[in-house]
Motif scaffolding. Structure first.
Motif, PDB file in Angstrom:
ATOM      1  N   ARG A  71       0.841  -1.198   0.000  1.00 28.19           N
ATOM      2  CA  ARG A  71       0.000   0.000   0.000  1.00 28.19           C
ATOM      3  C   ARG A  71       0.874   1.246   0.000  1.00 28.19           C
ATOM      4  O   ARG A  71       1.840   1.327   0.758  1.00 28.19           O
ATOM      5  CB  ARG A  71      -0.916  -0.002   1.220  1.00 28.19           C
ATOM      6  N   ILE A  72       0.530   2.204  -0.856  1.00 28.08           N
ATOM      7  CA  ILE A  72       1.218   3.496  -0.923  1.00 28.08           C
ATOM      8  C   ILE A  72       0.171   4.565  -0.642  1.00 28.08           C
ATOM      9  O   ILE A  72      -0.894   4.575  -1.254  1.00 28.08           O
ATOM     10  CB  ILE A  72       1.850   3.731  -2.310  1.00 28.08           C
ATOM     11  N   SER A  73       0.461   5.476   0.288  1.00 28.92           N
ATOM     12  CA  SER A  73      -0.512   6.504   0.654  1.00 28.92           C
ATOM     13  C   SER A  73       0.189   7.828   0.862  1.00 28.92           C
ATOM     14  O   SER A  73       1.220   7.897   1.532  1.00 28.92           O
ATOM     15  CB  SER A  73      -1.255   6.105   1.938  1.00 28.92           C
ATOM     16  N   GLY A  74      -0.398   8.885   0.303  1.00 35.11           N
ATOM     17  CA  GLY A  74       0.158  10.213   0.502  1.00 35.11           C
ATOM     18  C   GLY A  74       0.081  11.057  -0.756  1.00 35.11           C
ATOM     19  O   GLY A  74      -0.406  10.606  -1.809  1.00 35.11           O
ATOM     20  N   PRO A  75       0.585  12.280  -0.686  1.00 42.83           N
ATOM     21  CA  PRO A  75       0.461  13.204  -1.829  1.00 42.83           C
ATOM     22  C   PRO A  75       1.202  12.752  -3.080  1.00 42.83           C
ATOM     23  O   PRO A  75       0.826  13.133  -4.187  1.00 42.83           O
ATOM     24  CB  PRO A  75       1.034  14.511  -1.280  1.00 42.83           C
ATOM     25  N   ALA A 126       2.095  -7.345 -11.468  1.00 41.11           N
ATOM     26  CA  ALA A 126       1.157  -7.225 -10.356  1.00 41.11           C
ATOM     27  C   ALA A 126      -0.101  -6.489 -10.784  1.00 41.11           C
ATOM     28  O   ALA A 126      -0.106  -5.734 -11.758  1.00 41.11           O
ATOM     29  CB  ALA A 126       1.823  -6.480  -9.196  1.00 41.11           C
ATOM     30  N   LEU A 127      -1.161  -6.696 -10.015  1.00 45.84           N
ATOM     31  CA  LEU A 127      -2.379  -5.913 -10.184  1.00 45.84           C
ATOM     32  C   LEU A 127      -2.190  -4.563  -9.488  1.00 45.84           C
ATOM     33  O   LEU A 127      -1.707  -4.496  -8.360  1.00 45.84           O
ATOM     34  CB  LEU A 127      -3.583  -6.639  -9.580  1.00 45.84           C
ATOM     35  N   VAL A 128      -2.575  -3.514 -10.171  1.00 46.69           N
ATOM     36  CA  VAL A 128      -2.442  -2.161  -9.638  1.00 46.69           C
ATOM     37  C   VAL A 128      -3.829  -1.537  -9.541  1.00 46.69           C
ATOM     38  O   VAL A 128      -4.622  -1.607 -10.484  1.00 46.69           O
ATOM     39  CB  VAL A 128      -1.534  -1.299 -10.543  1.00 46.69           C
ATOM     40  N   ILE A 129      -4.139  -0.942  -8.378  1.00 46.72           N
ATOM     41  CA  ILE A 129      -5.431  -0.282  -8.161  1.00 46.72           C
ATOM     42  C   ILE A 129      -5.159   1.098  -7.569  1.00 46.72           C
ATOM     43  O   ILE A 129      -4.415   1.234  -6.597  1.00 46.72           O
ATOM     44  CB  ILE A 129      -6.339  -1.079  -7.206  1.00 46.72           C
ATOM     45  N   HIS A 130      -5.802   2.106  -8.156  1.00 49.10           N
ATOM     46  CA  HIS A 130      -5.644   3.485  -7.698  1.00 49.10           C
ATOM     47  C   HIS A 130      -6.933   3.937  -7.012  1.00 49.10           C
ATOM     48  O   HIS A 130      -8.026   3.830  -7.583  1.00 49.10           O
ATOM     49  CB  HIS A 130      -5.345   4.387  -8.914  1.00 49.10           C
ATOM     50  N   PHE A 131      -6.797   4.443  -5.780  1.00 48.92           N
ATOM     51  CA  PHE A 131      -7.929   4.971  -5.024  1.00 48.92           C
ATOM     52  C   PHE A 131      -7.688   6.464  -4.786  1.00 48.92           C
ATOM     53  O   PHE A 131      -6.864   6.837  -3.939  1.00 48.92           O
ATOM     54  CB  PHE A 131      -8.069   4.258  -3.672  1.00 48.92           C
ATOM     55  N   PRO A 132      -8.386   7.336  -5.504  1.00 44.25           N
ATOM     56  CA  PRO A 132      -8.184   8.775  -5.305  1.00 44.25           C
ATOM     57  C   PRO A 132      -8.745   9.228  -3.949  1.00 44.25           C
ATOM     58  O   PRO A 132      -9.825   8.793  -3.532  1.00 44.25           O
ATOM     59  CB  PRO A 132      -8.966   9.423  -6.454  1.00 44.25           C
ATOM     60  N   GLY A 133      -7.990  10.118  -3.268  1.00 47.63           N
ATOM     61  CA  GLY A 133      -8.488  10.693  -2.033  1.00 47.63           C
ATOM     62  C   GLY A 133      -9.564  11.728  -2.320  1.00 47.63           C
ATOM     63  O   GLY A 133      -9.698  12.183  -3.466  1.00 47.63           O
ATOM     64  N   PRO A 134     -10.369  12.113  -1.342  1.00 47.36           N
ATOM     65  CA  PRO A 134     -10.256  11.717   0.068  1.00 47.36           C
ATOM     66  C   PRO A 134     -11.075  10.483   0.440  1.00 47.36           C
ATOM     67  O   PRO A 134     -11.072  10.082   1.594  1.00 47.36           O
ATOM     68  CB  PRO A 134     -10.795  12.948   0.791  1.00 47.36           C
ATOM     69  N   THR A 193     -10.840   7.408   0.693  1.00 43.71           N
ATOM     70  CA  THR A 193      -9.989   6.227   0.821  1.00 43.71           C
ATOM     71  C   THR A 193      -9.840   5.889   2.297  1.00 43.71           C
ATOM     72  O   THR A 193     -10.299   6.625   3.169  1.00 43.71           O
ATOM     73  CB  THR A 193      -8.596   6.474   0.223  1.00 43.71           C
ATOM     74  N   ALA A 194      -9.160   4.786   2.564  1.00 47.44           N
ATOM     75  CA  ALA A 194      -8.972   4.365   3.952  1.00 47.44           C
ATOM     76  C   ALA A 194      -8.224   5.408   4.769  1.00 47.44           C
ATOM     77  O   ALA A 194      -8.491   5.596   5.957  1.00 47.44           O
ATOM     78  CB  ALA A 194      -8.212   3.038   3.993  1.00 47.44           C
ATOM     79  N   THR A 195      -7.269   6.098   4.153  1.00 50.27           N
ATOM     80  CA  THR A 195      -6.477   7.092   4.872  1.00 50.27           C
ATOM     81  C   THR A 195      -6.931   8.525   4.637  1.00 50.27           C
ATOM     82  O   THR A 195      -6.436   9.443   5.297  1.00 50.27           O
ATOM     83  CB  THR A 195      -4.992   6.996   4.456  1.00 50.27           C
ATOM     84  N   GLY A 196      -7.844   8.731   3.684  1.00 42.64           N
ATOM     85  CA  GLY A 196      -8.240  10.076   3.320  1.00 42.64           C
ATOM     86  C   GLY A 196      -7.298  10.716   2.317  1.00 42.64           C
ATOM     87  O   GLY A 196      -7.498  11.868   1.912  1.00 42.64           O
ATOM     88  N   GLU A 197      -6.253   9.982   1.904  1.00 38.11           N
ATOM     89  CA  GLU A 197      -5.267  10.472   0.941  1.00 38.11           C
ATOM     90  C   GLU A 197      -5.360   9.653  -0.337  1.00 38.11           C
ATOM     91  O   GLU A 197      -6.079   8.652  -0.404  1.00 38.11           O
ATOM     92  CB  GLU A 197      -3.854  10.334   1.519  1.00 38.11           C
ATOM     93  N   SER A 251      -7.351  12.554   9.132  1.00 39.08           N
ATOM     94  CA  SER A 251      -8.141  13.077   8.017  1.00 39.08           C
ATOM     95  C   SER A 251      -9.642  13.015   8.291  1.00 39.08           C
ATOM     96  O   SER A 251     -10.442  13.416   7.442  1.00 39.08           O
ATOM     97  CB  SER A 251      -7.830  12.304   6.734  1.00 39.08           C
ATOM     98  N   GLY A 252     -10.024  12.479   9.460  1.00 36.52           N
ATOM     99  CA  GLY A 252     -11.434  12.414   9.813  1.00 36.52           C
ATOM    100  C   GLY A 252     -12.174  11.215   9.257  1.00 36.52           C
ATOM    101  O   GLY A 252     -13.406  11.156   9.345  1.00 36.52           O
ATOM    102  N   ARG A 253     -11.453  10.257   8.698  1.00 34.97           N
ATOM    103  CA  ARG A 253     -12.129   9.062   8.174  1.00 34.97           C
ATOM    104  C   ARG A 253     -12.658   8.191   9.307  1.00 34.97           C
ATOM    105  O   ARG A 253     -13.663   7.489   9.145  1.00 34.97           O
ATOM    106  CB  ARG A 253     -11.157   8.242   7.299  1.00 34.97           C
ATOM    107  N   ILE A 254     -11.979   8.187  10.443  1.00 31.82           N
ATOM    108  CA  ILE A 254     -12.431   7.479  11.630  1.00 31.82           C
ATOM    109  C   ILE A 254     -12.203   8.394  12.822  1.00 31.82           C
ATOM    110  O   ILE A 254     -11.446   9.368  12.731  1.00 31.82           O
ATOM    111  CB  ILE A 254     -11.684   6.137  11.845  1.00 31.82           C
ATOM    112  N   ASP A 255     -12.848   8.084  13.950  1.00 37.39           N
ATOM    113  CA  ASP A 255     -12.554   8.835  15.161  1.00 37.39           C
ATOM    114  C   ASP A 255     -11.638   8.001  16.055  1.00 37.39           C
ATOM    115  O   ASP A 255     -11.298   6.851  15.746  1.00 37.39           O
ATOM    116  CB  ASP A 255     -13.836   9.273  15.886  1.00 37.39           C
TER     117      ASP A 255
END
Length: 432
Positions: A24-28, A64-72, A74-78, A120-124
Motif C-alpha cells: 500500500r502506498i498513501s500520501g500526496p 502485479a495488479l495495480v489499483i488506484h484509489f483517489p483521495g479523500p 480512501t482508507a487514509t483520506g489520501e 483526516s477524519g475518516r475514523i474517530d
C-alpha cells in the motif's frame, strides 16, 4: 511527532511468504510513485495488470495488479495505490527497495495508515482504538466488542451525550443573555439542573458497567485453599494440560502459576497459588503465601478448595474436592460444589458456575463497553456535571458544561494528546 506530509508505503497484508502481498502506498506522491514503478495507472478503483520496474535500472520486479484509489474517499483520506504482488519475500523486498529510492517516499511506521485515517477524519479515536482491539482479538466476545467500537458505537453514544450537553448549554446561554431582565427567574436554572441530573445518571450507569478490558485480559480465576488441597491438580484439569507440578508433598507450589484459556468464547486467566498455611518458618513459603493473598485480593472469581470456611474475606465458589473418594462422596456438605480433578466428576458443573459468574462481570453484547481511557473521560464529564448540582450562578454552570463537553471531545479525538496517539498506534503492526 510523525510527519504526515510525506508519502508512505508498507505491506498491508499478512506476513510473507503468501500467495498475494498487498503493498500500500498513501500520501500526496502516491500516484507519481506508482507511475514511476508501474507506468500509466488504470482508471480509479479498477484493477489492471502491470509490469513493475525499478525506476533506476528498469529491471523487471514483478507483474502485479495495480489499483488506484483517489483521495479523500480512501482508507487514509489520501491518494492510495495498492500493488497486489506475488507474496514471496524477495519480491516484496525488491519492490520495497524500489519504492524507497523514489524521493518523498519512506516506509510506514506502526499504525501510520490508521493514524492518517484518524487525522483526516475518516475514523474517530474510539474507532481507531476498536481497530487495535480487533487486530488482537482472540475470542468471539473480544471480536464482537471490537467490531461494535469500529462500527462507531462509542462515537454515536458520545455524539448523543454531546448533543444533550449542547442543548443544556444553549439553555444556559439564553438565560445569560436575558439575565438582566426581570422576567428571568428560577425556572431556567431548575430546568438545567433536571437535564444535567438525567445526563449524569446515564454517564454513571456507563461508568459502572463492566469495562472492555475484562474481555481482553480475561476473567481472573484464582484457586486457593490450604496446602495439599488439590489446587494444582484442579488447575491442570481445568486447563486441560499439565501446567502446575502435582505432588503429595504439601507446599509444592511456592509461587503463582498462571494458565490462560478460552472457554465458550470467554478468556480466563487461571491462577494456582501457594497453600494458605496458618503459620510457617520457611521464608520462601511465606513469600508464596503473601503472593497468594495478593492474587486473591484482585481475583474476579475465587475457587476455594479447603474443607473449612473460606479464608478470603469475600464470596467464593466453595468446592468439595476429591469427591470421587468413597469417604467424601457420601458427605458433600450443603452449598459445596463436588468435584474430582482426577476423574472429571463435577467439572462441567463447575465450569457452568464459573461461566455464570463470568457473565455477570463481562459487558453484554447489547451493552456499550468502554476502555479505561474512555471510562476515565466519562468520569471527568460526570465530575464536571456534579459541580453544577445546587449551583445557581449561570456563569459557573456554563463553565462546568464546557469542561464536560471537552471531556467527551477527548473520547473521540476531537481534541487529543500526541503522546497518547503515539502509545495507541504503537500497538498496531506495520502496514495497518
Amino acid at each position: 511527532m510523525i510527519s504526515t506530509n510525506c508519502t508512505i508505503f508498507a505491506v498491508a497484508s499478512g506476513q510473507p511468504p503468501a500467495a498475494i502481498a498487498i503493498m500500500r502506498i498513501s500520501g500526496p506522491d502516491a500516484v507519481a510513485a506508482a507511475v514511476a514503478i508501474a507506468g500509466p495507472l488504470p482508471s480509479p478503483r479498477h484493477a489492471s495488470l502491470r509490469a513493475l520496474r525499478a525506476p533506476t535500472t528498469d529491471d523487471l520486479l514483478d507483474r502485479a495488479l495495480v489499483i488506484h484509489f483517489p483521495g479523500p474517499a480512501t482508507a487514509t483520506g489520501e491518494d492510495v495505490v495498492e500493488l497486489h504482488l506475488h507474496g514471496g519475500r524477495a519480491v516484496i523486498a525488491a519492490v520495497a527497495a524500489a519504492l524507497g529510492c523514489i524521493p518523498g517516499l519512506r516506509p510506514a511506521e506502526a499504525g501510520e495508515f490508521t493514524r492518517r485515517a484518524l487525522m483526516s477524519g475518516r475514523i474517530d479515536l474510539a474507532e481507531a482504538e476498536g481497530l487495535g482491539d480487533l487486530l488482537t482479538a482472540q475470542t468471539e466476545s473480544q471480536r464482537r466488542a471490537a467490531i461494535a467500537s469500529v462500527d462507531g458505537a462509542v462515537g454515536r453514544a458520545v455524539a448523543g451525550w454531546s448533543a444533550r450537553l449542547l442543548e443544556i448549554s444553549a439553555q444556559v446561554e439564553a438565560a445569560l443573555d436575558f439575565s438582566d431582565e426581570d422576567d428571568v427567574g428560577e425556572a431556567p436554572v431548575n430546568a438545567v439542573h433536571a437535564s444535567v441530573a438525567l445526563l449524569a445518571a446515564d454517564l454513571a450507569a456507563i461508568v459502572a458497567a463492566p469495562p472492555v478490558e475484562r474481555l481482553h485480559h480475561g476473567i481472573s480465576v484464582v484457586l486457593a485453599g490450604p496446602p495439599n488441597s488439590g489446587k494444582s491438580t484442579l488447575l491442570n484439569a481445568l486447563a486441560d494440560r499439565d501446567v502446575s507440578i502435582v505432588s503429595p508433598i504439601a507446599g509444592t507450589t511456592r509461587d503463582r502459576i498462571e494458565a490462560g484459556i478460552v472457554r465458550d468464547g470467554v478468556a480466563y486467566l487461571l491462577t494456582d497459588t501457594a497453600g494458605l498455611a496458618s503459620a510457617t518458618d520457611d521464608p520462601i513459603e511465606a513469600m508464596g503465601i503473601e503472593r497468594a493473598r495478593a492474587s486473591l485480593a484482585t481475583a474476579d472469581i475465587i475457587l476455594w478448595l479447603g474443607d473449612d470456611a473460606p479464608e478470603v474475606g469475600r464470596s467464593a465458589l466453595w468446592l468439595w474436592p476429591r469427591a470421587d473418594m468413597a469417604a467424601r462422596s457420601a458427605t458433600v456438605p450443603e452449598g459445596r460444589i463436588a468435584v474430582s480433578a482426577q476423574s472429571g466428576l463435577g467439572l462441567d458443573g463447575l465450569w457452568a458456575k464459573i461461566g455464570d459468574a463470568a457473565r455477570a462481570l463481562l459487558p453484554r453484547d447489547d451493552q456499550l463497553a468502554l476502555n479505561h481511557r474512555q471510562r476515565g473521560l466519562c468520569g471527568d464529564c460526570a465530575a464536571a456535571l456534579a459541580e453544577i448540582d445546587g449551583q445557581d450562578d449561570l456563569l459557573i454552570i456554563a463553565e462546568q458544561l464546557r469542561l464536560a463537553r471537552a471531556a467527551l471531545d477527548r473520547i473521540t479525538g476531537a481534541t487529543h494528546v500526541e503522546a497518547m496517539l503515539d502509545a495507541l498506534f504503537g500497538r498496531f503492526c506495520i502496514g495497518k
